[in-house]
Design an enzyme around this catalytic site. Structure first.
Site, mmCIF file in Angstrom:
data_model
loop_
_atom_site.group_PDB
_atom_site.id
_atom_site.type_symbol
_atom_site.label_atom_id
_atom_site.label_comp_id
_atom_site.label_asym_id
_atom_site.label_seq_id
_atom_site.Cartn_x
_atom_site.Cartn_y
_atom_site.Cartn_z
ATOM 1 N N TRP A 54 54.735 49.266 67.253
ATOM 2 C CA TRP A 54 55.984 48.890 66.117
ATOM 3 C C TRP A 54 55.267 48.013 64.740
ATOM 4 C CZ3 TRP A 54 59.506 44.147 66.057
ATOM 5 C CH2 TRP A 54 59.047 43.323 67.190
ATOM 6 N N ASP A 55 54.071 47.446 65.305
ATOM 7 C CA ASP A 55 53.294 46.588 64.279
ATOM 8 C C ASP A 55 53.359 47.123 62.752
ATOM 9 O OD1 ASP A 55 52.899 46.176 66.797
ATOM 10 O OD2 ASP A 55 50.923 44.651 66.524
ATOM 11 N N GLU A 109 58.357 39.978 74.869
ATOM 12 C CA GLU A 109 57.992 40.769 76.194
ATOM 13 C C GLU A 109 57.729 39.710 77.394
ATOM 14 O OE1 GLU A 109 54.384 42.264 74.347
ATOM 15 O OE2 GLU A 109 55.301 44.164 74.092
ATOM 16 N N LYS A 168 57.979 34.959 74.493
ATOM 17 C CA LYS A 168 56.607 35.135 74.015
ATOM 18 C C LYS A 168 56.759 34.841 72.514
ATOM 19 C CE LYS A 168 53.110 38.530 74.322
ATOM 20 N NZ LYS A 168 52.975 39.978 74.580
ATOM 21 N N GLN A 169 57.796 35.469 71.885
ATOM 22 C CA GLN A 169 57.716 35.687 70.431
ATOM 23 C C GLN A 169 59.149 35.720 69.674
ATOM 24 O OE1 GLN A 169 55.952 39.581 71.480
ATOM 25 N NE2 GLN A 169 56.528 40.042 69.341
#
Lengths: 753, 753
Positions: free
Chosen positions: A336-337, A476, A576-577
């Site tokens: 998806w980046d 994630e 994580k993010q």
């Protein structure tokens, strides 16, 4: 020569060998070239990659971006001693990647064991004016004596992807005692690759050729005189069967023809041509930052340089790998980046490239539909990781579970479904910027409809509402949860936009329309709780918390997984993010300012930022909230993900999305540009340190130059139709130029047009 | 510790890295282990090989002896600095292979960049008491300060054969947070391989595990105190599906069981067990030379050490590769080297091993018959190169033709047919030594008959005679010629022996008997010309000659092929290696002494000795002619093929046949033992420098110890029946011991029995 456009490495250090090989990588979207040194070092990963050339080494592995035969290695012997920076004495070492011209230069002053000094200058680039050409040059000067020189160099197919060999050596051959040619074929995907290379020899040197063990080598010998520079140029060319479809001629002829032509020019002329192309690029796309920290400009140039060389703008069958073409991390796969972090730069500077990246998804709708069908869903379920075929490429296993000793399965392919809505979001963004109805009617609508179908089929009834269960959101570290806020809101947007554009283009599909309406009515959309916190998912807020400070200190290392198993991490409030924060970034107006602030604060505290996709997004949301100091700190930290001091940060390639997000942070954060109610809006939130930012923006077919300071905005239309836009929430019509002074103008500002 | 049984390397030199890795390789016939350093260096070839584990990387390549996953590499960090002999300062370096015990030891005194000194001792061996075990040990002492130590080591399947990857990683796993296990499968041949490894950790160290990119690694950390040695042992075990056939249990269980058992013992106990096995070997098989040059003894011990570790005596499905199990040269393939150069040592010291090597050929008669049939011949045409399957494995292409730029086809598989007769010759030798009628009736006769059939079918009529046309003899610089003397005489012998043993065992085959007799009557056998020179083939003596002195100076390098194409070399009187001289060696009584002398002289002048199979054979023939000085010089030069100063002589493995031939030179040359008229004959021709040679010999089931000086022979029967033998052409019957004094006894010698 712009000093800030120079990436420098002034110390030869074994530990950072692979970091710099990634950071200083070169390329042109067609090919990528790691900045591995010509001479070999243990543990140094060389790499030449061509976009789209993937292969499965064995049936039970996913595709690798193939590490192609090397044409840049050189074994240099001077007076019988093999040149290495680990032997003799290094009296001088300087390595510079010139972002302005695309050239990599390494200057060395070296004393051999016998005490004789030599100056060596290595230069190279991946041509930007001709996607298939690599040029290199070495200049050796013996400073203390006449010396005998031997250089062995050629085409080596001993390269592997960490031991995985993807290529059959079909043939090697020397033409006219000059041109070396190797023809290779990938073992599973069947791509043909031809590499050709030729030395441009100085007078009086002697050359011979040999082939053995997957290497085709030339050996060049010359007695060199003291203080007389020996100059060897080597030009290489590469073509694959992917090009054949595009360009017609077979790879072997193409490679030799391109080589013949380029050898005529020689290194310097080729470099001039390539530097000219880079000049065009910078003229059109550079973001100029006047900052108290010069590094901000360097980091921005570095980001755009890499976004440019990672993007295969020449071929819509391809997309951007997570590490671009700079290394083998994530096996070169597309995530998806691309849509969320890299495509926006292209969309707002060269929309045609954004269109091609969306075409890549469109061309693989069929494979996404197959994946949906196989998993029991309708519509299109795009793979979490994809490569050339468009099928799911997520590796089956990740790291060893420290408790059981077995490798852990990767769950992303099974549950990280938000990519489906991310692609739909990007398609809508594309149309909102371009009004490209041709695209939207065909590719856009096809993407929107099939992604919407997927979400509708994926939702399940739960107390009369619809839920999206057992998903993984962007965070994630939290797997297999229900009603991830990011996913649910994106899915809602996805279905809503599908119905909107179906309506727009007069399309009707009973199932979609009826079920879609129901989906929009009944999908559960997590709302802020009494503390204003939007629950990341159904269970997140009830989980225990731990002190994350030690992990935050080593963010990016995933160190927490050495202390806790994934299952254990999953049961705590650990991100994580950016997840909810990512949602806030994408939809700035979804929640009120106080809710945004509260959630930014709440979730950031619980986020380790172990993903490189996190920091810049936080910077944007913080900037929009007016937390300029925090935002700037996040931005600076994001800039250090590849360029910081960690010697292993980028061993397996640069962080593509993170680099794309540096641009996002500047434009969507600090400049705070948005496409708001179908109108471009600018509401600058410049950091204290920045006195000015100047950047180009393409919007609705008009090319703008936007200059922002703390005091004013100046917008020049360079081409295209008039633009309606908002500056600090006030509408303007841009004919040629607008200048808005902010001073004392909170209600009404002085405008000069 | 016998000083002469020590192979030493007292200088760390990048250039000779791979030479010493081959020369100091360890093994046990089951597995071979290159002596690559624990720490990595660019260009260093690590290697672990298991006999019989071959694989074709791709369909168009021949089988490789697979470079298996590595268990010996270690990445050592002390105070954060990676240990390498290329950084910091090397204050002491010593590497010793102890032939007596099979242990390799490396002692290093190293100063890091910060100036702190560390002593490192590395030890390792391949167990001889347990074929599947590898043991290693590292002892690190910090001499100047307390230090933090980190060692990363495990099982790495990133190994390739020069870029060719043969293994699928089936699974990696950690058991009980201790045992690392990797299971691999060859891609084409389908062999399963299990490697298991376990660290034996010192108290207070911390271990963690990780797996990525085909590596399963343990990371060990400890704070070490000044002057307190840190000792880490690592035991590895390996089993394959080939063992499963032999031993029943599956490789995974076998590997873990063997490891469990061995870990209990620890390094030193395991080493004692292995050293005990080596002691047995040396007691039974050592050749003791009292020479003015101690190196002669070292070279002989070195030769026998390698012949022992290269021979898969445990498994008759396997034979000996040209480089043993020490490297990837010739892809680990089996040539005539085995039967002609290596088998004799076994035959005369442990005939059972010779029988197994012949069984290897017998087991592949079917494949040899298929090759004969495919090429239009009858009988069995053994492949020039073979591996596990028994099919032809000669690579299709060799080096680049310097004129055309294309790779040249390898002709050996098509025309180098003498291997057929070489195998037959070895079978007859085996029987002449052992009188093993069970073997001879079944395997021996089958081999003899099918090889004879081949020769009969291969001969063509030519002016009433039979010719063998378009062959390559042992001299590979002369291709596609007719009536190669070596080939014709060997073929004649082959057919003759077939008929003889058919008769012996009362077998009759009309076609073979009738055609065989005709073949023997009419086959053209080149006779000495008027100058006493036996023509190497029909055209050789008419070809032009050139001055070979510069090529002879660089013998072994094939340097002539850099100046002349193979075709050009073919048209001159240039030999790569012994051809007619090889014939004279095999049949000492075929020609009179003056003819032997003449031909030795004539052909040696024209021989570059670019093959390592040449020198020792010349030594034998020269010794027998009484040219003792020349013979000794050839012998000494043969001893330097692997142990000489050339830093690249053995990069891709030791020279197996050359090492076997060192024993041949001593026993069949200087001791001049022969099986003459079915009787053992000794007629010593000791070099001036040798005062005594003592060696064991097994003959007709009796185990003898033979002690020869310039003055006398002493022969002791250690076991077995009485032996009839000739000493200096006089018959004796050996009951227990014979002593023969040579002094003044040319006609009749004093004998004490």
């Amino acid at each position: 020569m712009n000093r800030e456009m120079m990436i420098e490495n002034n110390k030869f250090d074994l530990r950072s060998l692979n970091k710099f090989a990634s950071v200083m990588a070169q390329g042109n979207g067609y090919l990528g070239l790691r900045a591995a040194h010509e001479e070999d070092y243990a543990g140094q990963t060389r790499g030449l990659y061509v976009a789209g050339i993937y292969n499965k080494a064995t049936a039970n592995e996913s595709s690798d971006l193939v590490n192609l035969p090397d044409v840049l290695a050189m074994k240099i012997e001077m007076d019988g001693e093999i040149f290495s920076l680990l032997t003799g004495e290094v009296l001088g070492f300087e390595q510079r990647l010139n972002l302005e011209t695309g050239e990599l230069v390494r200057e060395i002053l070296w004393k051999n064991k016998a005490g004789a000094r030599f100056q060596l200058v290595f230069q190279r680039f991946a041509a930007k004016h001709h996607l298939h050409i690599i040029a290199s040059k070495v200049t050796i000067t013996s400073l203390d004596k006449n010396a005998s020189l031997k250089i062995v160099s050629g085409i080596s197919a001993q390269q592997t992807n960490f031991g995985r060999q993807h290529l059959i050596e079909e043939s090697v051959r020397v033409f006219n005692e000059k041109i070396m040619q190797g023809v290779y074929k990938t073992t599973e995907s069947g791509h043909l690759i031809t590499l050709a290379a030729q030395n441009i020899l100085p007078e009086g040197s002697v050359i011979s050729f040999s082939s053995k063990n997957r290497e085709l080598m030339s050996s060049i010998k010359k007695e060199i005189k003291i203080n007389e520079p020996f100059v060897l140029e080597k030009i290489g060319s590469i073509y694959t069967s992917l090009d054949q479809v595009l360009e017609g001629d077979d790879p072997e002829h193409s490679a030799r023809n391109a080589l013949d032509e380029s050898v005529q020019y020689g290194y310097q002329v080729l470099l001039n041509k390539t530097a000219g192309k880079w000049k065009q690029f910078w003229n059109q796309k550079r973001v100029k930052i006047s900052s108290a920290h010069e590094f901000d400009q360097t980091a921005m140039d570095f980001a755009l340089y890499h976004v440019e060389i990672m993007t295969p703008a020449h071929d819509e069958r391809l997309s951007v790998g997570a590490k671009g073409l700079t290394g083998e991390g994530y096996k070169g796969h597309v995530f998806w980046d691309t849509e969320m972090f890299i495509l926006p730069f292209h969309l707002f500077t060269e929309p045609e490239t954004a269109r091609k990246l969306l075409r890549y998804r469109y061309l693989h709708l069929q494979q996404a539909k197959e994946k949906a069908e196989q998993t029991g869903y309708a519509g299109a379920l795009f793979p979490w990781e994809s490569a050339f075929s468009g099928y799911e490429e997520t590796p089956e296993y990740a790291a060893i579970n420290i408790k059981t000793g077995k490798r852990q399965k990767v769950a992303s392919a099974i549950a990280e479904h938000h990519i489906v809505a991310d692609i739909a979001y990007a398609a809508v963004q594309y149309f909102q910027n371009t009004n490209d109805e041709v695209f939207m009617k065909k590719e856009g609508l096809a993407l929107l409809k099939d992604t919407a179908r997927f979400w509708i089929s994926r939702a399940v009834e739960d107390h009369g509402m619809l839920s999206l269960k057992d998903v993984i959101g962007p965070d994630e570290y939290t797997e297999h949860i229900d009603n991830n806020a990011y996913t649910n809101y994106l899915a809602y947007y996805n279905v809503k936009q599908a119905l909107f554009y179906m309506d727009w283009f007069g399309e009707y599909d009973e199932w979609l329309s009826v079920r879609g309406k129901d989906f929009l009515e009944r999908l559960y959309l997590p709302k802020p709780n009494k503390n204003l916190v939007i629950p990341q998912d159904d269970t997140f807020l009830g989980k225990p918390e731990i002190d994350l400070s030690i992990y935050k200190e080593n963010q990016g290392s995933q160190g927490i997984l050495l202390d806790y198993s994934r299952q254990e991490v999953n049961e705590m409030q650990i991100l994580k993010q950016a997840d909810v924060v990512m949602l806030l970034y994408l939809f700035p107006n979804l929640f009120s300012k106080d809710i945004v602030e509260k959630n930014l604060h709440y979730y950031e505290e619980r986020t380790i930022h172990d993903s490189s996709l996190s920091k810049a997004i936080h910077a944007i949301v913080a900037a929009r909230c007016g937390f300029l100091e925090t935002a700037y700190r996040f931005f600076q930290e994001a800039c250090l993900i590849d360029l910081g001091p960690n010697p292993h940060s980028s061993d397996e390639g640069i962080h593509g999305a993170s680099l794309g997000a540096i641009w996002l942070a500047a434009i969507f954060g600090f400049a705070n540009a948005q496409m708001d109610e179908d109108m471009l809006s600018i509401d600058p939130k410049l950091p204290e340190n920045w006195s000015e930012i100047v950047f180009p923006l393409v919007y609705k077919g008009s090319r703008l130059e936007i200059r922002l300071t703390h005091e004013q905005a100046e917008i020049i239309k360079l081409s295209g139709p008039e633009v309606e836009m908002k500056i600090k929430n006030k509408k303007h019509r841009l004919k040629n130029k607008i200048e808005v002074k902010f001073k004392d103008c909170f209600s009404e500002c002085e405008v000069q047009e």
